[in-house]
Design a protein around this motif. Structure first.
Motif, PDB file in Angstrom:
ATOM      1  N   THR A  64      -5.959  -2.977  -6.095  1.00  0.00           N
ATOM      2  CA  THR A  64      -6.454  -1.734  -5.520  1.00  0.00           C
ATOM      3  C   THR A  64      -5.326  -0.894  -4.934  1.00  0.00           C
ATOM      4  O   THR A  64      -4.482  -1.393  -4.204  1.00  0.00           O
ATOM      5  CB  THR A  64      -7.472  -2.036  -4.397  1.00  0.00           C
ATOM      6  N   GLU A  65      -5.329   0.400  -5.261  1.00  0.00           N
ATOM      7  CA  GLU A  65      -4.422   1.344  -4.622  1.00  0.00           C
ATOM      8  C   GLU A  65      -5.180   1.991  -3.478  1.00  0.00           C
ATOM      9  O   GLU A  65      -5.994   2.894  -3.680  1.00  0.00           O
ATOM     10  CB  GLU A  65      -3.942   2.393  -5.626  1.00  0.00           C
ATOM     11  N   HIS A  66      -4.958   1.497  -2.290  1.00  0.00           N
ATOM     12  CA  HIS A  66      -5.716   1.975  -1.140  1.00  0.00           C
ATOM     13  C   HIS A  66      -5.242   3.346  -0.686  1.00  0.00           C
ATOM     14  O   HIS A  66      -4.036   3.625  -0.658  1.00  0.00           O
ATOM     15  CB  HIS A  66      -5.616   0.970   0.006  1.00  0.00           C
TER      16      HIS A  66
ATOM     17  N   ASP B  34      -2.454   3.981   2.193  1.00  0.00           N
ATOM     18  CA  ASP B  34      -1.102   3.438   2.076  1.00  0.00           C
ATOM     19  C   ASP B  34      -0.033   4.399   2.587  1.00  0.00           C
ATOM     20  O   ASP B  34       0.979   3.981   3.149  1.00  0.00           O
ATOM     21  CB  ASP B  34      -0.804   3.059   0.625  1.00  0.00           C
ATOM     22  N   ASP B  35      -0.277   5.707   2.410  1.00  0.00           N
ATOM     23  CA  ASP B  35       0.748   6.672   2.825  1.00  0.00           C
ATOM     24  C   ASP B  35       0.834   6.826   4.342  1.00  0.00           C
ATOM     25  O   ASP B  35       1.767   7.451   4.851  1.00  0.00           O
ATOM     26  CB  ASP B  35       0.483   8.034   2.179  1.00  0.00           C
TER      27      ASP B  35
ATOM     28  N   ARG C 144       3.130  -2.443   7.324  1.00  0.00           N
ATOM     29  CA  ARG C 144       3.024  -3.194   6.068  1.00  0.00           C
ATOM     30  C   ARG C 144       3.390  -4.658   6.281  1.00  0.00           C
ATOM     31  O   ARG C 144       2.746  -5.563   5.737  1.00  0.00           O
ATOM     32  CB  ARG C 144       3.925  -2.573   5.004  1.00  0.00           C
TER      33      ARG C 144
ATOM     34  N   ASP D  95      -3.946  -8.823   3.472  1.00  0.00           N
ATOM     35  CA  ASP D  95      -3.944  -8.378   2.080  1.00  0.00           C
ATOM     36  C   ASP D  95      -4.234  -9.507   1.103  1.00  0.00           C
ATOM     37  O   ASP D  95      -4.156  -9.310  -0.104  1.00  0.00           O
ATOM     38  CB  ASP D  95      -2.597  -7.751   1.733  1.00  0.00           C
TER      39      ASP D  95
ATOM     40  N   GLU E 222     -11.561   0.133  -5.449  1.00  0.00           N
ATOM     41  CA  GLU E 222     -11.766   1.307  -6.277  1.00  0.00           C
ATOM     42  C   GLU E 222     -13.103   1.168  -6.997  1.00  0.00           C
ATOM     43  O   GLU E 222     -13.607   0.063  -7.206  1.00  0.00           O
ATOM     44  CB  GLU E 222     -10.611   1.454  -7.267  1.00  0.00           C
TER      45      GLU E 222
END
Length: 221
Positions: free
Chosen positions: A2-4, A7-8, A15, A24, A208
């Motif tokens: 998954t690209e959460h 994250d940015d 992290r 995670d 996602e």
């Protein structure tokens, strides 16, 4: 993987904390270990005219309804609509909530209608609520128990408000919670991202939409 969407926002220390504390790692080996359950109900939260408004920038949408989210809502509805079609095709029950503010004397006012692209189909449950959580002052818990459900897939709004409150109450009542991130929305981007981060770390699995659909297909086999 998954690209959460949060994250940015994370610093390098954030992290490292997430990795070192193991936040995670949930669900790394199989759907079962994710705590996703095997008999979910899809819950559509408050996708109503007064919080959706017209498909236009939010600063324009709030000229009609101060609670409206405009294109933010419609972008999510573009994900919710096909997801609901998918859920029904796979025989998942779909239920809805409507928030009925105390300022509305008529619960049938058109402002409170669920918008057409994601409106309930005949026979689907619509639960009216006054507070943030779909569990508070409603029969949702009884419905989930009677239906033999062990999990809820939540879509709708607002991520930091009603979605968050409902997710926490669901988890505290023993249900697994699945959140397809593209199918959720909030008027403030930072609130949306941080709420999803908090829910992922403590109360829910944030995936996602296509990952949620894969999970549904696998439990249906």
């Amino acid at each position: 993987m998954t690209e959460h969407i949060w994250d940015d926002l994370l610093t390098e220390r954030d992290r490292r904390v997430i990795e070192k504390a193991g936040y995670d790692e949930a669900g790394a080996s199989s759907w079962d270990s994710r705590g996703l359950g095997t008999d979910p109900l899809v819950l559509v939260i408050d996708v109503q005219r007064l919080v959706v408004g017209e498909d236009e920038p939010i600063l324009d949408a709030i000229e009609e309804y101060r609670t409206a989210m405009g294109e933010i809502a419609w972008n999510a509805i573009g994900e919710i609509e096909p997801f609901l079609d998918f859920a029904r095709e796979n025989d998942l029950p779909v239920a809805y909530t409507r928030v009925v503010p105390s300022s509305y004397d008529d619960p049938d006012h058109e402002d409170l209608d669920i918008v057409e692209p994601v409106a309930p189909e005949p026979g689907e449950t619509v639960i009216d609520k006054t507070y943030a959580s779909a569990f508070y002052g409603t029969d949702l818990l009884s419905r989930l128990v009677r239906g033999g459900h062990d999990s809820v897939i939540i879509v709708g709004n607002s991520t930091s408000g009603c979605v968050r409150a409902t997710s926490i109450d669901a988890q505290q009542n023993g249900f697994d919670v699945i959140l397809p991130q593209e199918c959720l929305f909030d008027r403030i981007e930072a609130s949306h991202k941080v709420a999803l981060l908090d829910l992922w770390m403590k109360y829910a699995e944030v995936l996602e939409r296509d990952e949620v659909e894969t999970y549904v297909e696998e439990i249906a086999e």
